[in-house]
Scaffold this active site. Structure first.
Site, PDB file in Angstrom:
ATOM      1  N   THR A 171     -65.769 -10.721 -52.865  1.00 23.80           N
ATOM      2  CA  THR A 171     -64.886 -11.303 -53.877  1.00 23.80           C
ATOM      3  C   THR A 171     -63.477 -11.436 -53.311  1.00 23.80           C
ATOM      4  OG1 THR A 171     -66.171 -10.438 -55.731  1.00 23.80           O
ATOM      5  CG2 THR A 171     -63.907 -11.065 -56.195  1.00 23.80           C
ATOM      6  N   PHE A 173     -59.554 -11.897 -54.032  1.00 23.36           N
ATOM      7  CA  PHE A 173     -58.576 -11.595 -55.078  1.00 23.36           C
ATOM      8  C   PHE A 173     -57.222 -12.173 -54.696  1.00 23.36           C
ATOM      9  CE2 PHE A 173     -61.747  -8.335 -55.662  1.00 23.36           C
ATOM     10  CZ  PHE A 173     -61.770  -8.074 -57.031  1.00 23.36           C
TER      11      PHE A 173
END
Length: 279
Positions: A171, A173
């Site tokens: 992921t 960010f």
């Protein structure tokens, strides 16, 4: 300010908290809207928001919020998502009936559910939140999919690791600050800016070839386009916002010229930030 306050969405043990811990003191928030509000009101110095996942794609709501709030992107960081199957002491995948987690986490573990057809996937608001619920209920028939850290925080047993279908589950960010605080010296010294990125958003007139012209402002200058994302423009039906990431800093002469050229025919251009990576 030696230990900045970092807002994030979720419970302690969430993957967003793992990102926040790299930057300062985590401040949990219930929703992404609250995360942005915390930065806007300066209750938090910075925030981390997931913007895309290598399996699940973009988090569209956060793209919308970037435009709606006076914030700037000041860094990015990447968290490897390592889903674990968690349960209270004495529980097992064979005897359980439900598995709780965030919908994206459940979708990333389809192979596990295929091989355990007796387990029903149940949506929870957050991965770490599902672990917290399992721990509080103390029901061995219910399990959670969350991080190893969440299991440790809530005293759960790790029944199985590496639950995701693919190994490359990462992921990305964004770290955001209030637009007026984007030049904060602490964050300015932290990211690796050896290969900076710049994120912008723009709208175009509804004319033939307008997107081609927009991308040509980059291609003609050999500017590397790292990502493009379109979102509906809420102020006009069937018109779109285009979010793009390009390699380079907004103050690079080449990029400055490209943005000036784009601004000559785009109906709106906004630079969301130039930033580097925090490992």
């Amino acid at each position: 300010m030696t230990n900045p306050m970092i807002a994030y969405q979720g419970e302690p043990g969430a993957y967003s908290e793992i990102a926040a811990l790299r930057l300062g003191e985590p401040k949990p928030c219930e929703t992404f809207d609250e995360v942005f509000s915390a930065v806007e009101s300066r209750e938090a110095d910075f925030a981390v928001i997931p913007i895309e996942n290598s399996l699940g794609g973009s988090i569209h709501h956060n793209y919308d919020l970037l435009l709606q709030h006076p914030v700037a992107i000041v860094a990015e960081t990447f968290v490897k998502v390592e889903h674990c199957l968690l349960g209270i002491h004495g529980s097992s995948a064979e005897h359980a009936v439900k598995v709780l987690s965030h919908p994206q986490a459940l979708a990333q573990c389809r192979n596990f559910f295929t091989s355990h057809p007796h387990l029903k996937a149940e949506v929870a608001y957050d991965t770490a939140g599902s672990a917290k619920m399992i721990a509080a209920e103390g029901d061995p028939s219910k399990l959670a999919i969350a991080s190893k850290r969440a299991g440790e925080l809530y005293g759960l047993e790790i029944l199985q690791e590496n639950l995701a279908d693919e190994e490359w589950n990462i992921t990305r960010f964004f770290c955001i600050a209030h637009a007026e605080e984007a030049a904060n010296p602490i964050m300015k010294s932290r990211p690796d800016v050896s290969q900076p990125k710049t994120s912008i958003v723009f709208t175009l007139p509804n004319e033939q070839g307008s997107l081609f012209k927009a991308l040509a402002t980059l291609a003609l200058r050999n500017i590397d386009l790292a990502k493009i994302e379109s979102r509906p423009f809420r102020k006009k039906a069937f018109e779109y916002l285009f979010y793009i990431d390009i390699i380079g800093h907004r103050e690079d002469p080449n990029i400055e010229n490209a943005l000036r050229h784009l601004g000559e025919f785009a109906t709106m251009v906004k630079v969301l930030g130039s930033y580097g990576v925090i490992a």
